[in-house]
Design a protein around this motif. Sequence first.
Motif, mmCIF file in Angstrom:
data_model
loop_
_atom_site.group_PDB
_atom_site.id
_atom_site.type_symbol
_atom_site.label_atom_id
_atom_site.label_comp_id
_atom_site.label_asym_id
_atom_site.label_seq_id
_atom_site.Cartn_x
_atom_site.Cartn_y
_atom_site.Cartn_z
ATOM 1 N N VAL A 1 -51.339 -96.498 -26.044
ATOM 2 C CA VAL A 1 -52.325 -95.783 -26.307
ATOM 3 C C VAL A 1 -53.676 -96.315 -26.765
ATOM 4 O O VAL A 1 -53.496 -97.418 -27.154
ATOM 5 C CB VAL A 1 -51.828 -94.655 -27.715
ATOM 6 N N ARG A 2 -54.650 -95.366 -26.597
ATOM 7 C CA ARG A 2 -56.078 -95.959 -26.773
ATOM 8 C C ARG A 2 -56.958 -94.872 -27.051
ATOM 9 O O ARG A 2 -56.347 -93.624 -26.464
ATOM 10 C CB ARG A 2 -56.505 -96.794 -25.473
ATOM 11 N N PRO A 3 -57.976 -95.060 -27.711
ATOM 12 C CA PRO A 3 -58.708 -94.008 -28.023
ATOM 13 C C PRO A 3 -59.511 -93.328 -26.812
ATOM 14 O O PRO A 3 -59.729 -93.842 -25.910
ATOM 15 C CB PRO A 3 -59.937 -94.474 -28.843
ATOM 16 N N VAL B 1 -52.488 -87.400 -29.141
ATOM 17 C CA VAL B 1 -52.199 -87.434 -27.501
ATOM 18 C C VAL B 1 -52.559 -86.042 -27.160
ATOM 19 O O VAL B 1 -53.361 -85.854 -26.066
ATOM 20 C CB VAL B 1 -51.093 -88.058 -26.930
ATOM 21 N N GLY B 2 -51.770 -85.218 -27.661
ATOM 22 C CA GLY B 2 -51.727 -83.571 -27.321
ATOM 23 C C GLY B 2 -53.318 -82.966 -27.482
ATOM 24 O O GLY B 2 -53.671 -82.238 -26.948
ATOM 25 N N ALA B 3 -54.006 -83.192 -28.620
ATOM 26 C CA ALA B 3 -55.280 -83.201 -29.031
ATOM 27 C C ALA B 3 -56.329 -83.754 -28.077
ATOM 28 O O ALA B 3 -57.557 -83.739 -28.141
ATOM 29 C CB ALA B 3 -55.458 -82.974 -30.545
ATOM 30 N N ASN B 4 -55.885 -84.664 -27.210
ATOM 31 C CA ASN B 4 -56.794 -85.645 -26.355
ATOM 32 C C ASN B 4 -57.499 -86.560 -27.144
ATOM 33 O O ASN B 4 -58.942 -86.665 -26.740
ATOM 34 C CB ASN B 4 -57.496 -84.568 -25.515
ATOM 35 N N LEU B 5 -57.109 -86.923 -28.294
ATOM 36 C CA LEU B 5 -57.892 -87.982 -29.332
ATOM 37 C C LEU B 5 -57.415 -89.081 -28.742
ATOM 38 O O LEU B 5 -58.236 -90.080 -29.064
ATOM 39 C CB LEU B 5 -57.718 -87.479 -30.633
ATOM 40 N N SER C 1 -45.296 -97.889 -30.645
ATOM 41 C CA SER C 1 -44.552 -98.134 -31.881
ATOM 42 C C SER C 1 -45.610 -98.510 -32.829
ATOM 43 O O SER C 1 -45.411 -98.375 -33.978
ATOM 44 C CB SER C 1 -43.323 -99.001 -31.597
ATOM 45 N N GLU C 2 -46.333 -99.509 -32.317
ATOM 46 C CA GLU C 2 -47.574 -100.132 -33.200
ATOM 47 C C GLU C 2 -48.401 -99.117 -33.782
ATOM 48 O O GLU C 2 -48.867 -99.140 -34.902
ATOM 49 C CB GLU C 2 -47.977 -101.236 -32.826
ATOM 50 N N ALA C 3 -48.828 -98.143 -32.855
ATOM 51 C CA ALA C 3 -49.700 -97.179 -33.557
ATOM 52 C C ALA C 3 -49.009 -96.160 -34.651
ATOM 53 O O ALA C 3 -49.609 -95.864 -35.566
ATOM 54 C CB ALA C 3 -50.251 -96.173 -32.344
ATOM 55 N N SER C 4 -47.755 -95.987 -34.104
ATOM 56 C CA SER C 4 -46.894 -94.982 -35.012
ATOM 57 C C SER C 4 -46.840 -95.748 -36.421
ATOM 58 O O SER C 4 -46.850 -95.354 -37.499
ATOM 59 C CB SER C 4 -45.826 -94.791 -34.575
ATOM 60 N N ARG C 5 -46.743 -97.129 -36.713
ATOM 61 C CA ARG C 5 -46.495 -97.921 -37.822
ATOM 62 C C ARG C 5 -47.962 -97.796 -38.469
ATOM 63 O O ARG C 5 -47.893 -97.762 -39.823
ATOM 64 C CB ARG C 5 -45.977 -99.391 -37.663
ATOM 65 N N VAL C 6 -48.819 -98.200 -37.670
ATOM 66 C CA VAL C 6 -50.208 -98.307 -38.500
ATOM 67 C C VAL C 6 -50.597 -96.797 -39.096
ATOM 68 O O VAL C 6 -50.935 -96.901 -40.211
ATOM 69 C CB VAL C 6 -51.288 -98.294 -37.353
ATOM 70 N N VAL C 7 -50.231 -95.686 -38.752
ATOM 71 C CA VAL C 7 -50.280 -94.243 -39.180
ATOM 72 C C VAL C 7 -49.393 -94.354 -40.442
ATOM 73 O O VAL C 7 -50.051 -93.799 -41.345
ATOM 74 C CB VAL C 7 -49.984 -93.083 -37.989
ATOM 75 N N ARG C 8 -48.169 -94.691 -40.524
ATOM 76 C CA ARG C 8 -47.153 -94.633 -41.504
ATOM 77 C C ARG C 8 -47.802 -95.180 -42.821
ATOM 78 O O ARG C 8 -47.982 -95.120 -43.703
ATOM 79 C CB ARG C 8 -45.898 -95.093 -41.059
ATOM 80 N N VAL C 9 -48.416 -96.573 -42.363
ATOM 81 C CA VAL C 9 -48.946 -97.379 -43.543
ATOM 82 C C VAL C 9 -50.262 -96.912 -43.841
ATOM 83 O O VAL C 9 -50.439 -96.944 -45.118
ATOM 84 C CB VAL C 9 -49.117 -99.056 -43.046
ATOM 85 N N SER C 10 -50.997 -96.144 -43.215
ATOM 86 C CA SER C 10 -52.472 -96.042 -43.982
ATOM 87 C C SER C 10 -52.291 -94.446 -44.617
ATOM 88 O O SER C 10 -52.931 -94.130 -45.160
ATOM 89 C CB SER C 10 -53.376 -95.630 -42.503
ATOM 90 N N CYS C 11 -51.222 -93.705 -44.014
ATOM 91 C CA CYS C 11 -51.049 -92.506 -44.741
ATOM 92 C C CYS C 11 -49.559 -92.174 -44.915
ATOM 93 O O CYS C 11 -48.700 -91.747 -43.750
ATOM 94 C CB CYS C 11 -51.768 -91.208 -43.888
ATOM 95 N N GLU C 12 -49.043 -92.394 -46.052
ATOM 96 C CA GLU C 12 -47.570 -92.122 -46.160
ATOM 97 C C GLU C 12 -47.221 -90.797 -45.948
ATOM 98 O O GLU C 12 -46.035 -90.541 -45.592
ATOM 99 C CB GLU C 12 -47.224 -92.427 -47.683
ATOM 100 N N GLU C 13 -47.928 -89.841 -46.442
ATOM 101 C CA GLU C 13 -47.744 -88.334 -46.113
ATOM 102 C C GLU C 13 -47.530 -88.084 -44.491
ATOM 103 O O GLU C 13 -46.722 -86.926 -44.342
ATOM 104 C CB GLU C 13 -48.761 -87.530 -46.340
ATOM 105 N N ALA C 14 -47.840 -88.865 -43.766
ATOM 106 C CA ALA C 14 -47.733 -88.837 -42.062
ATOM 107 C C ALA C 14 -46.336 -89.310 -41.723
ATOM 108 O O ALA C 14 -46.157 -89.358 -40.464
ATOM 109 C CB ALA C 14 -48.903 -89.402 -41.575
ATOM 110 N N SER C 15 -45.608 -89.985 -42.555
ATOM 111 C CA SER C 15 -44.429 -90.789 -42.169
ATOM 112 C C SER C 15 -43.376 -89.600 -41.561
ATOM 113 O O SER C 15 -42.488 -90.190 -40.531
ATOM 114 C CB SER C 15 -43.858 -91.415 -43.378
#
Length: 276
Positions: free
Chosen positions: A62-64, A40-44, A17-31
């Motif tokens: 999740v981790r890199p 995860v699916g791309a093994n990143l 959930s925290e990773a998802s929040r970080v993505v939304r904050v850093s890139c609004e288009e990804a919300s």
Amino acid sequence: SIARAIAETGQSRLRWSEASRVVRVSCEEASTLHVIEWLVGANLLIEEAPDASSYFPAETMVRPAFERLGDFLIASELASRLRESPIESAFHVGGQLYPWVKDKMAVEENNGVLSALSILIPEQHSGSELSELVTSEEVHHALVEIVVASIPGRDPSSFSSASRDLILEALREQGLFRIAMDSMLSICWRQSAIDATWLHELLSRIPLAQRDAFWCGYLHQSYEQTGTVRRLIDAAFDLPLDALGFDVAERWASALLWFAAAADRRVKDWATRALR
């Protein structure tokens, strides 16, 4: 952004959930997109199952992926913050890096990030070694192994008198002797504070009987197990030696000359041929 958030938490992973929040904050288009699922699916990113011992359903973490790259992304973010304050204070209680080195367990859990920091810190703070910045003896000892093992990945200009002291400390420890010697020999042909010239001075000061007690055994084992000693010897037959600079050739030859002091005739003979 995820690496930056991990650096802020003092842990090597994030709740989903925290990773998802970080993505939304850093890139609004990804919300409206399932970015974490895609990563995860791309093994990143690697998804780790929750702790099975938890009584209440726990959240996945999740981790890199590509751990070395992920570790350096996190470590680079941490290192960039150390420029704004005295580096020692970052490792004290309440400091930015204290959660990463607060005890031996933390060091074991964050081994990859700390390994990357052991490379970045000396490059950015001349004369500093990661293991010397902590106050706990237990943590210091755990970090010595990490720092010494990371030596082959460092810029030669980052080595200093503190690096020499660290090598000497590791050489005195039975469990770290092989790691320290392998790391030092792997970069001894490059001019630095811990190159073959320094190794020559170090070995020359030790009485013959005392030196042979550890040196001959190490040379035998490293050659037998196709370790650093054998690789330095074999490289003389595989590389275009005419292209070597004088400084490199001089230091490489110095190391090979010391290999000729081996009790194992194979090491002695092949080192001599490599010198020719």
